[in-house]
Design a protein around this motif. Structure first.
Motif, PDB file in Angstrom:
ATOM      1  N   PRO A 382       0.839  -1.207   0.000  1.00  0.00           N
ATOM      2  CA  PRO A 382       0.000   0.000   0.000  1.00  0.00           C
ATOM      3  C   PRO A 382       0.873   1.257   0.000  1.00  0.00           C
ATOM      4  CG  PRO A 382      -0.645  -1.519   1.757  1.00  0.00           C
ATOM      5  CD  PRO A 382       0.659  -1.997   1.221  1.00  0.00           C
ATOM      6  N   ILE A 383       0.275   2.389  -0.312  1.00  0.00           N
ATOM      7  CA  ILE A 383       0.985   3.660  -0.222  1.00  0.00           C
ATOM      8  C   ILE A 383       1.356   3.921   1.239  1.00  0.00           C
ATOM      9  CG2 ILE A 383       0.747   6.163  -0.495  1.00  0.00           C
ATOM     10  CD1 ILE A 383      -1.256   5.635  -2.699  1.00  0.00           C
ATOM     11  N   ALA A 384       2.568   4.438   1.439  1.00  0.00           N
ATOM     12  CA  ALA A 384       2.999   4.841   2.782  1.00  0.00           C
ATOM     13  C   ALA A 384       3.064   6.366   2.839  1.00  0.00           C
ATOM     14  CB  ALA A 384       4.369   4.246   3.102  1.00  0.00           C
ATOM     15  N   THR A 385       2.837   6.914   4.025  1.00  0.00           N
ATOM     16  CA  THR A 385       2.926   8.364   4.200  1.00  0.00           C
ATOM     17  C   THR A 385       4.318   8.850   3.795  1.00  0.00           C
ATOM     18  OG1 THR A 385       1.361   8.271   6.047  1.00  0.00           O
ATOM     19  CG2 THR A 385       2.713  10.260   5.862  1.00  0.00           C
ATOM     20  N   GLY A 386       4.366   9.859   2.951  1.00  0.00           N
ATOM     21  CA  GLY A 386       5.652  10.412   2.514  1.00  0.00           C
ATOM     22  C   GLY A 386       6.223   9.763   1.277  1.00  0.00           C
ATOM     23  N   ASP A 387       5.516   8.756   0.717  1.00  0.00           N
ATOM     24  CA  ASP A 387       5.992   8.132  -0.531  1.00  0.00           C
ATOM     25  C   ASP A 387       6.153   9.203  -1.615  1.00  0.00           C
ATOM     26  OD1 ASP A 387       6.441   5.488  -0.010  1.00  0.00           O
ATOM     27  OD2 ASP A 387       4.434   4.811  -0.564  1.00  0.00           O
ATOM     28  N   ARG A 388       7.321   9.195  -2.255  1.00  0.00           N
ATOM     29  CA  ARG A 388       7.618  10.172  -3.298  1.00  0.00           C
ATOM     30  C   ARG A 388       8.227   9.446  -4.491  1.00  0.00           C
ATOM     31  NH1 ARG A 388       8.477  15.725  -3.499  1.00  0.00           N
ATOM     32  NH2 ARG A 388       7.911  15.911  -1.302  1.00  0.00           N
TER      33      ARG A 388
END
Length: 462
Positions: A382-388
């Motif tokens: 899943p997407i994680a907080t701060g993924d860039r």
């Protein structure tokens, strides 16, 4: 006495509650209300079977009530069912009040027995005074129009629950039993003003009747009139609620915010089925009406669902939806092959040599990357907080969440989004925003020798 029985018979016919072909259960506690109901319905010629619930809350009294009901049914030649509950243990296990536990146990069993014997419905002995008590309880707690209608003849939530005694008062019931010389049981717990309903019954309503002897009758009449008005109101409200729906599918429902905020009733009726509380609906209505919610920045969560804004829509989806990436565990992909990762999807992963005639597949469900840069093992998560990442075709980096917002993805779609990542040294890099965009740093170039081809396959039909 005949007039009393006919009055109830007329009420049953007027409200289409019962017919003489079906079998009906009678919830028999042994108290005056249920005893009266059993006698009246038998005199009206209905086919009856009685059900008594022993909640084991009052020691010997509970067993006394059961014996009384069994004896009465033998005298009347009415089939008798009984059930025993450990009510206190059930309440502790489910963290609910004793009153709520008894209600859940009672009505769950009623439903089971109805199915087992093929009965048409279960009759409960609510009467005119109960309507007034319910009206006052709802008024004290704060309510809308429906709460002021008291108790309907047929339960809205469980249509099999019937209330044929709503047309008569407690005094009329007691007079009927007195004229017959019929015994009944008094539940001692009803004589204590320890709960709200008892406080109203024992203290408030007698005071109202001292002020005006017709208080109870007039309040019950008001509830009946409001019930007629509420039917018309509900028909109009249903049309507004239908208009408010922008989209509905197996995964979410989207509402037009403009329609939801046309009237607070519309918002409440639209969100109440998803277990949002009155307080949450009131707060949400106020903020939506004042445009105080930025896109996706504010969410409300009920016991079962989440509501989040998306442009001029409010998206509502189930918290336990298996498609939501937040429920999924990261899966490692060690090498080439075909992978069936359940709710995360099915994937075919292979490495091919880049030849002069190689053409990058730009399909949305396919990623072509430089295999020497995007090395195994890969991680689908899943997407994680701060993924860039560095979106292919764009300059510089961007937060994944911002990229999805720019793409006008809804809160539900964002929560379903997956990323494919690889590890370079100690750093994990997003190489593919699945079905959206690859990372330009891993793009196939003229210098690429081997291409990592990742294709998301269609799900297998169930």
């Amino acid at each position: 006495m005949k007039g009393f029985v006919d009055k109830i018979g007329d009420f049953i016919e007027r409200n289409g509650l019962m017919d003489h072909q079906g079998v009906y259960l009678v919830a028999l506690s042994g108290g005056p209300d249920s005893v009266c109901m059993l006698l009246v319905l038998q005199r009206l010629g209905y086919r009856l079977e009685a059900i008594h619930c022993n909640f084991h809350l009052r020691g010997e009294e509970s067993d006394r009530d059961e014996l009384f009901c069994e004896t009465l049914c033998k005298q009347l030649d009415i089939p008798f069912h009984r059930v025993h509950f450990d009510t206190r243990s059930f309440a502790e296990l489910h963290h609910i009040s004793i009153e709520m536990a008894a209600r859940e146990l009672r009505y769950n069993y009623f439903h089971q027995l109805l199915q087992a014997i093929g009965a048409e419905g279960v009759c409960v002995a609510h009467h005119k005074d109960d309507v007034v008590e319910t009206m006052l309880i709802n008024l004290i707690r704060g309510t809308g129009l429906r709460g002021l209608t008291g108790i309907p003849p047929r339960s809205r939530k469980n249509p099999e629950v019937l209330r044929p005694m709503l047309c008569v008062s407690r005094d009329e019931i007691m007079s009927f039993l007195h004229d017959l010389g019929q015994d009944f049981i008094i539940d001692s717990s009803n004589l204590k003003d320890d709960v709200l309903r008892n406080k109203l019954r024992l203290n408030v309503i007698p005071l109202l009747e001292a002020i005006s002897p017709a208080a109870t009758t007039n309040m019950a009449l008001t509830a009946e009139r409001l019930m007629s008005a509420e039917k018309l109101f509900s028909e109009a409200l249903d049309k507004h609620c239908e208009t408010a729906i922008a989209e509905k599918n197996d995964h979410f429902i989207a509402f037009h915010i403009k329609e939801l905020t046309s009237n607070e009733y519309v918002l409440f009726e639209s969100l109440h089925p998803y277990h949002f509380t009155s307080a949450q609906c009131e707060c949400l209505f106020r903020q939506l009406s004042n445009h105080n919610i930025d896109d996706g920045s504010q969410t409300y969560t009920s016991s079962t669902h989440t509501a989040a804004t998306h442009g001029d829509l409010l998206i509502v989806f189930a918290n336990d939806d298996p498609r939501l990436a937040e429920h999924l565990i990261p899966r490692q992909i060690p090498t080439e092959g075909r992978y069936d990762l359940g709710a995360m999807g099915r994937y075919e992963i292979r490495i091919v040599q880049k030849t002069t005639d190689f053409v990058v597949d730009k399909s949305q469900d396919t990623a072509c990357l430089d295999a020497d840069k995007a090395a195994f093992p890969l991680t689908l998560r899943p997407i994680a907080t701060g993924d860039r990442f560095h979106p292919y075709g764009m300059k510089g980096s961007k937060l994944v969440s911002d990229f999805l917002t720019d793409k006008k993805r809804s809160p539900y779609e964002k929560r379903c989004q997956l990323v494919l990542a690889c590890t370079q040294g100690e750093e994990s890099s997003v190489i593919w925003l699945v079905n959206e965009r690859t990372d330009g740093r891993f793009a196939v170039t003229d210098h690429t020798k081997h291409v990592l081809v990742i294709k998301k396959l269609e799900q297998k039909p169930n």
